[in-house]
Structure formats: structure tokens, C-alpha cells
Scaffold this active site. Structure first.
Site, short mmCIF file in Angstrom:
data_model
loop_
_atom_site.label_atom_id
_atom_site.label_comp_id
_atom_site.label_asym_id
_atom_site.label_seq_id
_atom_site.Cartn_x
_atom_site.Cartn_y
_atom_site.Cartn_z
N ASP A 80 0.83 -1.06 -0.20
CA ASP A 80 0.22 0.20 -0.03
C ASP A 80 0.75 1.12 0.08
OD1 ASP A 80 -1.38 2.22 0.73
OD2 ASP A 80 -2.55 1.22 2.45
N GLN A 120 0.75 6.56 0.98
CA GLN A 120 1.70 7.72 1.39
C GLN A 120 2.95 7.70 1.16
OE1 GLN A 120 0.31 9.86 3.35
NE2 GLN A 120 -1.69 9.13 3.62
N LYS A 123 -3.08 12.10 -3.15
CA LYS A 123 -2.16 12.17 -2.27
C LYS A 123 -0.82 12.48 -2.93
CE LYS A 123 -4.21 8.88 0.66
NZ LYS A 123 -4.90 9.68 1.77
#
Ligand SMILES: Cc1ncc(COP(=O)(O)O)c(C=O)c1O
Lengths: 153, 415
Positions: B208, B211, B234
Site C-alpha cells: 500500500d 503515503q 495524495k
């Protein structure tokens, strides 16, 4: 009238730092738990009833200043009131914190008026109403079970 | 002025800052200080212009028209696939699947791969610091298939316990799902080591990267991960567009997830032949405009380069920790050895939500709450944290403003 943008009135800060009726009630007639998963606020409301009259209210738990102060102010407001009166106060309070255009009648809402600023912060309405929703559950879901959980999410 | 401040090149950051029109505004008369970048980043003017240009000059459906606009839209849409391939160094652009975001990417793998491959007795291994989006899809697919979900614990700093990971992984483990950078703690996980260990046990790995991609270079070939998921929003790009990278051989074997137009080659009522990769996984009219916008975001980042971005953000994070540590009762949640851009904290005696509301009246935007990582909150015994997260346009002055905001909060709250 105070500045609504000033959410953290002295009275709120005070009730957060030293909440009133903040205790477990061993001999409560009813108790209910409230949880706001978004904030992690958790509280338990305890009630003692004499027929239709609320003779004692207390709460315990943890949460933000708005939810703790609101619960503290609620307990002070409710002691000695009838269940019907309590429901009416909830209705008025709900309007106070959610309806931006409703008039703020301090003579009607008393100390609860300190939370009127919440109407300017929609994200915080759930914090201010958690204790009241919990109380509502306690009053209505008591048939057969002495223990109910409400969630403001 | 201390050592870290000097390292922060304020002039360069100020120049980057001008690329983001939204930052030039006041909130209730106070300059906006946007420190909620882990939730979503702001968009540079070039991305906004691309979106506007798409709708005013190009808009048409893709892959299905012979007319000029359709061809232009198709070229730009497929051009983004190549930009993304280059950006994460995938071998082939057919390994780049466009989805709504990280969440949809993980759900796609859980459903297309998981539903066809998992059986009772199999295990999926995730970590204690996952975002709900890398927990819930696996719980759902385990429920359906009878596989079970195992969790690698973290330590008090928010570092993954690699020894525990080595103990938990075994021949029943089919897939390891791990966050590259934790959104709640800022921990940068040693993903390469995690992947090597998983592969040694025959398990696949899904990373994942929600971020990570805006803060550090990601090379999926070098990592050798099987799946990598991230969100455009993001990454200075538009909302509603994300990417699932998957190794071609795996994607080939996986059945489609959704059926409809574009994902087929031939349809009769008896039989349907599916399209090739990557379109097999892109049923229906996709989010064309935002996909094209993503190219501009990637080009913007490549124009600055990760060396400069990372140096700036690492310095900012160090400066923030140093500066805020002098606030009474300040405690960082997540003190991993390697961290990126995320500063989760609590202040003794003040609930994070009160903090967030009071900072907002000072024009400061931070996130407060459980950050879609309730297990992390439980692990650290807090109901919520406050989180400041940095992007390339943030400055040391904004950190100073945050500190002033925290001091003001303490005054208001009588702490
Ligand atoms: C680590 C992590 N994973 C997954 C997600 C989900 O991303 P999205 O909401 O864009 O699908 C987020 C975003 O909050 C995240 O921070």
C-alpha cells in the site's frame, strides 16, 4: 451575547476540567453507553428514577472537551425534571446546536446556551449531542434490558 | 536559529509554494497553513489547467470513436499509463491498471485474485499498522473463502517486529499486505526485506503505497513487489484516480473483477471473450479527465525531483519534532527509526479534537482522529491523535505557526 466563534467558553472549559456528577452510579435504575467511533468519545450515562421523575443523573467516560462539558451540563440540567421535560429539553438543545438560524433564548436553555457555538462547527455537533442521544437510549430502550449502547456515527 | 532551520531552503520552498493557488488564501483572516497532506495534497496550477483544458478542448469517450476528439482523449489517457509506468519503473504499461484510488486497488486484488485463489486454510498476513483499506477487504474475502487473516505486531516506536513477521509467515501464507509508509505513524517499512522474506516462502506481496509515492522514489522492479497500490490525490493529482500495479503474469491469470464495456473483446449471449491487459480490469467509461490530470502531477514531481523533495521534507519533519518538543505535554506517537512526512502527536490534557478545532480558528489545518487506523490507536492506548503531515510546499515558518497555535490552545483550554 458571546461570540459564537468562541466555542470554548469559560463555562465549557470549566466543566471539562471539573465535570459535575462525574461518577459511576452503583444503584442506577438504568444505564446506557454512548460511543462516537469517529472521535473515540465513550461515555456511560446513569439514571435514577422515582416514577416519572429523574432523581439522579451521572456519567463517566472520556472524550473531548465539548462532549465532556455537554454531559456535565446535561446532568446538572436534568436532576429533578420529569422524563417528558427531559425530552423537551433535548429537542430544544438539539435545535440550539444544529440549526444556525434558530433563535438563542438563554432564558429557555439556561446554562446549555454555552454550547450554542457548536452550531458554527458542524463537525462537532456529534460531540455535543452524544450524551443526549445516550440519555435518550437509556430512557427508551430500557424495556427488559438495563444496558443499551448508542452510537453517534 | 538552530541547525535544522538553516538546512531548510526557504527560498526554494517559497517558489514551489507559488505553484499551488489554493495556498494563497486566508481562513477567518489568518493565512492558511495546510498541514493535512497525508489526507490529500493540494494541486499545482499545471494539474488544474490540464483538467480545465481537457473539458474545454478534448472531452470525448475513449477507445470507441473514430473521430478526432476521441482519438485525442484516448492518446492522452493511454499516455498517462506510460507516465505512471515510468514513474514507478514498471516493466510494461499493461501492468498499470487505473482505479479510483488505493482502496479500490486493494479491493480489486482481494476480489479478483483472492476470490479465485484463496481457500480454507490459506493465510493472509498484514500488519498492525495498516490503514482500514488494507484490513477490511481482506477480512471480507477471508469470510467468503475460509482463509484466515494474521497480523504482524509493531513495537512501542511503531516499528514492525520483523522477527514476529518471520515467525508468522509460513507455507500457508498466500499474500502479505503491508503499508509502505504508515499514515498514522509515519513509519517507513523495510519493504524490500519484507518482500524477499515473503517470496522465500512462496507468498505474494501487496504494498500500500498511498503515503509513499509523493515522498520518495518507488521502483517496483527493484522492490520486486507483486502488487503496488496508490492514489493520485495524495500525489498532487486529482481525486478519483488511482493505480494498481501488478506483475503481468499475475494479472493475466486473474479473472476480471467487474464486467461491462471496454473490458471485452467479443460478446455473444453464450460467451464473452475478455480484453487484454490492462483493459480487462477497466470496465466502463473510466475517469478520463482525472487520469490525464495525473500525468501533469507526475511531470510536476519529476520536474522537481525526489532528491530535493525528500531533503526538504526530512528537514521539515526534524525541525517540527525539535520545535514542538518544547511544548509542555507534547508527545510524538510513532518514533520509528525511519519516518516520512507524518507527525502524529498528543498533548497531555487536551483532546485532539479540541486541538483541531482551535487550530482551525488560527487558519491551521491538521487532521485529528483515528486516521482510519483504529488498531494503531488501540495499540498506543489513545482514542485519537493530532497529525501534522508535510508536503513540498510547507515551510519552517508554518511549523512555527503550528507551535504558536498549540500554545494558544493550551491557554484557551486552561492547561
Ligand atoms: C496508508 C493509506 N492507505 C490507503 C489509503 C486509502 O486511500 P484512498 O482513500 O485514496 O483510497 C490511505 C488514505 O487515507 C492511506 O493513507
Amino acid at each position: 451575547m458571546f461570540d459564537l466563534k468562541d466555542l470554548y467558553q469559560e463555562i465549557i472549559v470549566d466543566h471539562n476540567r471539573s465535570p459535575r456528577n462525574f461518577r459511576k452510579m452503583e444503584d442506577a435504575d438504568i444505564k446506557a453507553e454512548g460511543y462516537n467511533p469517529l472521535c473515540g468519545d465513550k461515555l456511560t450515562v446513569y439514571l435514577k428514577l422515582d416514577g416519572d421523575v429523574i432523581t439522579d443523573v451521572s456519567f463517566e467516560g472520556e472524550g473531548c472537551a465539548i462532549s465532556v462539558a455537554s454531559a456535565s451540563l446535561m446532568t446538572e440540567e436534568l436532576i429533578g425534571k420529569t422524563v417528558e421535560e427531559a425530552e423537551k429539553i433535548f429537542g430544544t438543545f438539539h435545535e440550539l446546536v444544529t440549526d444556525r438560524d434558530s433563535p438563542i433564548e438563554l432564558d429557555k436553555v439556561g446554562k446549555l446556551g454555552a454550547l450554542a457555538g457548536v452550531r458554527e462547527f458542524p463537525a462537532r455537533v456529534k460531540c455535543a449531542t452524544l450524551c443526549w442521544h445516550t440519555l435518550n437510549t437509556a430512557l427508551h430502550d430500557q424495556d427488559g434490558k438495563e444496558h443499551a449502547t448508542v452510537s453517534t456515527e | 536559529m538552530n541547525a535544522v532551520t538553516k538546512l531548510i531552503d526557504t527560498k526554494t520552498a517559497a517558489k514551489w509554494r507559488k505553484d499551488f493557488p489554493i495556498l494563497d488564501q486566508t481562513i477567518d483572516g489568518k493565512d492558511l497553513v495546510y498541514l493535512d497532506n497525508a489526507a490529500t495534497t493540494q494541486k499545482p496550477a499545471c494539474v488544474i489547467e490540464t483538467l480545465s483544458r481537457y473539458y474545454s478542448e478534448i472531452n470525448a469517450n475513449i477507445h470507441r470513436g473514430v473521430h478526432t476528439l476521441s482519438q485525442r482523449a484516448t492518446d492522452e489517457y493511454e499516455g498517462t499509463r506510460e507516465s505512471v509506468r515510468r514513474f514507478i519503473n514498471a516493466g510494461n504499461s499493461s501492468e498499470i491498471i487505473f482505479v479510483r484510488g488505493t482502496t479500490e486497488a486493494i479491493n480489486l486484488v482481494a476480489n479478483a485474485w483472492g476470490a479465485s485463489e484463496l481457500k480454507s486454510g490459506d493465510e493472509i498476513l498484514i500488519t498492525e499498522m495498516e490503514h482500514h483499506s488494507n484490513i477490511v477487504p481482506w477480512q471480507m474475502i477471508c469470510e467468503k473463502t475460509g482463509a484466515s487473516l494474521k497480523v504482524v505486531p509493531i513495537d512501542d516506536n511503531g516499528d514492525l517486529l520483523i522477527d514476529e513477521y518471520k515467525k508468522l509467515i509460513n507455507e500457508k501464507t498466500r499474500l502479505v499486505g503491508v503499508v509502505h509508509v504508515s499514515n498514522a505513524l509515519g513509519t517507513v517499512n523495510p519493504v524490500k526485506e519484507i518482500i524477499d522474506i515473503a517470496h522465500a516462502h512462496g507468498a505474494l506481496v501487496l504494498i500500500d503505497g498511498a503515503q509513499a509515492v509523493a515522498h520518495m522514489p518507488v521502483d517496483v522492479c527493484d522492490l520486486d513487489c507483486d502488487f503496488y497500490a496508490f492514489s493520485g490525490h495524495k500525489l498532487y493529482g486529482p481525486t478519483g484516480i488511482g493505480v494498481l500495479y501488478g506483475k503481468e503474469a499475475l494479472l493475466e491469470k486473474m479473472p476480471p473483477w467487474q464486467g461491462g464495456g471496454d473490458m471485452i473483446r467479443m460478446v455473444t449471449f453464450d460467451r464473452t471473450e475478455y480484453n487484454d491487459l490492462p483493459w480487462k480490469f477497466e470496465a466502463g467509461t473510466p475517469n478520463i479527465a482525472d487520469t490525464i490530470g495525473l500525468t501533469s502531477a507526475i511531470e510536476y514531481i519529476e520536474g522537481i525531483g525526489f532528491d530535493a523533495i525528500k531533503a526538504h521534507e526530512d528537514n521539515l519533519l526534524a525541525y517540527a519534532i525539535e520545535t514542538l518538543s518544547s511544548v509542555p505535554g507534547f508527545r510524538v506517537i510513532g518514533t520509528a527509526k525511519e519516518k516520512a512526512s507524518v507527525l502524529s502527536f498528543v498533548i497531555e490534557g487536551i483532546h485532539p479534537h479540541d486541538l483541531g478545532t482551535i487550530l482551525d480558528t488560527e487558519g491551521i489545518a491538521i487532521r485529528t482522529g483515528h486516521h482510519c487506523a483504529m488498531p494503531v490507536m488501540n495499540r498506543f492506548g489513545v482514542p485519537a491523535t493530532a497529525r501534522a503531515s508535510f508536503a513540498l510546499y510547507n515551510t519552517a515558518e508554518e511549523v512555527d505557526t503550528l507551535k504558536a497555535g498549540l500554545m494558544k490552545t493550551m491557554e484557551v483550554m486552561g492547561v
